[in-house]
Design an enzyme around this catalytic site. Structure first.
Site, short mmCIF file in Angstrom:
data_model
loop_
_atom_site.label_atom_id
_atom_site.label_comp_id
_atom_site.label_asym_id
_atom_site.label_seq_id
_atom_site.Cartn_x
_atom_site.Cartn_y
_atom_site.Cartn_z
N LYS A 13 1.17 8.55 -36.86
CA LYS A 13 2.36 8.81 -37.68
C LYS A 13 2.00 8.70 -39.17
CE LYS A 13 4.67 5.36 -35.82
NZ LYS A 13 3.68 4.83 -34.88
N ARG A 88 13.54 2.41 -34.53
CA ARG A 88 12.67 1.81 -33.52
C ARG A 88 13.41 1.48 -32.22
NH1 ARG A 88 7.67 1.09 -36.28
NH2 ARG A 88 6.47 -0.38 -35.10
N ARG A 127 -9.03 0.84 -36.76
CA ARG A 127 -8.40 1.26 -38.03
C ARG A 127 -8.80 0.34 -39.19
NH1 ARG A 127 -2.15 2.04 -38.04
NH2 ARG A 127 -2.24 -0.03 -37.10
N ARG A 160 -5.55 -4.58 -40.42
CA ARG A 160 -4.21 -5.16 -40.31
C ARG A 160 -4.21 -6.36 -39.38
NH1 ARG A 160 0.03 -0.26 -39.45
NH2 ARG A 160 0.79 -1.70 -37.84
N ARG A 171 2.73 -4.67 -28.85
CA ARG A 171 3.37 -3.57 -29.59
C ARG A 171 3.58 -2.36 -28.68
NH1 ARG A 171 -0.88 -3.10 -34.06
NH2 ARG A 171 0.18 -1.17 -34.64
P1 AP5 Z 1 -2.13 5.72 -37.89
O1 AP5 Z 1 -1.82 7.01 -38.56
O2 AP5 Z 1 -2.25 4.50 -38.73
O3 AP5 Z 1 -1.12 5.48 -36.69
P2 AP5 Z 1 0.42 5.07 -36.69
O4 AP5 Z 1 1.11 5.93 -35.68
O5 AP5 Z 1 0.97 5.08 -38.08
O6 AP5 Z 1 0.30 3.61 -36.09
P3 AP5 Z 1 0.88 2.21 -36.60
O7 AP5 Z 1 0.02 1.14 -36.02
O8 AP5 Z 1 1.08 2.19 -38.08
O9 AP5 Z 1 2.26 2.22 -35.89
P4 AP5 Z 1 3.18 1.04 -35.60
O10 AP5 Z 1 4.40 1.75 -35.22
O11 AP5 Z 1 2.66 0.07 -34.63
O12 AP5 Z 1 3.18 0.20 -36.97
P5 AP5 Z 1 4.24 0.00 -38.14
O13 AP5 Z 1 3.51 -0.21 -39.38
O14 AP5 Z 1 5.27 1.06 -38.08
O15 AP5 Z 1 -3.50 5.91 -37.07
C1 AP5 Z 1 -4.09 4.82 -36.39
C2 AP5 Z 1 -5.62 4.96 -36.41
O16 AP5 Z 1 -6.00 6.11 -35.67
C3 AP5 Z 1 -6.23 5.13 -37.82
O17 AP5 Z 1 -7.47 4.46 -37.87
C4 AP5 Z 1 -6.44 6.64 -37.95
O18 AP5 Z 1 -7.52 6.94 -38.82
C5 AP5 Z 1 -6.75 7.01 -36.49
N1 AP5 Z 1 -6.36 8.37 -36.14
C6 AP5 Z 1 -5.22 9.03 -36.51
N2 AP5 Z 1 -5.18 10.26 -35.98
C7 AP5 Z 1 -6.32 10.38 -35.24
C8 AP5 Z 1 -6.89 11.43 -34.45
N3 AP5 Z 1 -6.27 12.59 -34.31
N4 AP5 Z 1 -8.07 11.19 -33.82
C9 AP5 Z 1 -8.72 10.02 -33.95
N5 AP5 Z 1 -8.25 9.00 -34.71
C10 AP5 Z 1 -7.06 9.18 -35.33
O19 AP5 Z 1 4.95 -1.35 -37.70
C11 AP5 Z 1 4.28 -2.59 -37.74
C12 AP5 Z 1 5.23 -3.72 -37.40
O20 AP5 Z 1 6.30 -3.80 -38.39
C13 AP5 Z 1 6.01 -3.58 -36.06
O21 AP5 Z 1 5.25 -4.06 -34.97
C14 AP5 Z 1 7.26 -4.42 -36.35
O22 AP5 Z 1 7.00 -5.79 -36.23
C15 AP5 Z 1 7.54 -4.13 -37.80
N6 AP5 Z 1 8.45 -2.96 -37.98
C16 AP5 Z 1 8.15 -1.77 -38.59
N7 AP5 Z 1 9.20 -0.95 -38.56
C17 AP5 Z 1 10.20 -1.61 -37.91
C18 AP5 Z 1 11.52 -1.27 -37.54
N8 AP5 Z 1 12.04 -0.07 -37.84
N9 AP5 Z 1 12.25 -2.19 -36.87
C19 AP5 Z 1 11.76 -3.40 -36.58
N10 AP5 Z 1 10.51 -3.79 -36.88
C20 AP5 Z 1 9.73 -2.91 -37.55
MG MG Z 2 1.68 3.59 -39.42
#
Ligand code: AP5
Ligand code: MG
Length: 214
Positions: A13, A88, A127, A160, A171
């Site tokens: 994402k 979410r 990552r 992270r 997660r």
């Molecule tokens: P990346 O693009 O970073 O993936 P992502 O989908 O953004 O994954 P996240 O880990 O950021 O998602 P998340 O939903 O767990 O975390 P968030 O920060 O929202 O890519 C990942 C890796 O893969 C990278 O190394 C990239 O280079 C690689 N990659 C990408 N595309 C690729 C490809 N095609 N091929 C190979 N490699 C590839 O949330 C974190 C925490 O915050 C949550 O757990 C929660 O506690 C809190 N939180 C956030 N939002 C909320 C909410 N709305 N409500 C409640 N709690 C929340």
């Molecule tokens: Mg992300």
């Protein structure tokens, strides 16, 4: 374009959102990034959020809803926005719909980036992110030229705190139980689109753009 990006942790994402910003000139609103900034700044909200994030659980709805509303009211969102990692759960999705109606800026699409579970663990444990410019790398798939340093700006890379295997498993469970039902939610509203998020990042981006209508 007023978009929600849906997808499991590690689906890409954030990676795709960065490319959408460049192409369409609209801001990304990542609740994860906003919360991590609050943790870094050591604010009371950041301190509260860190405990929950390190467990891989979801931060309270009222906290994230407040953060998103504040952000959406800023001027740069008038031309569109990309919501990444929000909503979410169904309660957040319903609250978002109400909020967007009152701001007169309803969603135009919800895009689901689909990646098989077996790919996600390696993406997340591998990552690395630049401390300064936020550029993302992966030690398995897209390693920086010099270990631990950003190709673009030379700053240090970090891992992270929630990218540990045990937290990742939690997660992924939280995603299945609470976030995956949103695919159905947006499908029923008639605005769901989806792409396969496997393969080369640029190829996926091309599919994203054509799915969104160019
Ligand atoms: P990346 O693009 O970073 O993936 P992502 O989908 O953004 O994954 P996240 O880990 O950021 O998602 P998340 O939903 O767990 O975390 P968030 O920060 O929202 O890519 C990942 C890796 O893969 C990278 O190394 C990239 O280079 C690689 N990659 C990408 N595309 C690729 C490809 N095609 N091929 C190979 N490699 C590839 O949330 C974190 C925490 O915050 C949550 O757990 C929660 O506690 C809190 N939180 C956030 N939002 C909320 C909410 N709305 N409500 C409640 N709690 C929340
Ligand atoms: Mg992300």
């Amino acid at each position: 374009m007023r978009l929600v990006l849906l997808g499991a942790p590690g689906a890409g994402k954030g990676t795709q959102a960065k490319k959408l910003i460049e192409k369409y000139g609209i801001p990304q609103i990542s609740t994860g990034d906003i919360l991590r900034q609050a943790v870094k700044d050591g604010t009371p909200l950041g301190k509260e959020a860190k405990v929950i994030m390190d467990k891989g659980e979801l931060v309270t709805d009222s906290i994230v809803l407040g953060l998103v509303e504040e952000r959406l009211k800023q001027d740069d969102c008038k031309k569109g926005y990309i919501l990444d990692g929000f909503p979410r759960n169904t309660a957040q999705a319903e609250a978002l719909d109400k909020m967007l109606d009152s701001l007169n800026m309803p969603l135009t699409a919800a895009l689901s980036v689909d990646v098989p579970k077996e790919d996600l663990m390696k993406r997340l444990t591998g990552r690395r992110t630049c401390k300064s410019c936020g550029q993302m790398y992966n030690i398995y798939f897209s390693a920086p030229k010099t270990e631990g340093k950003c190709d673009k700006c030379g700053a240090d890379l970090f891992q992270r705190d929630d990218d540990k295997e045990e937290t990742i498993n939690k997660r992924l469970d939280v995603y299945d139980a609470q976030t995956a039902p949103l695919i159905d939610y947006y499908s029923k509203k008639g605005i769901l689109k989806s792409v396969q998020g496997v393969g080369n990042i640029d190829e996926i981006f091309n599919k994203v753009v054509s799915t969104l209508g160019g």
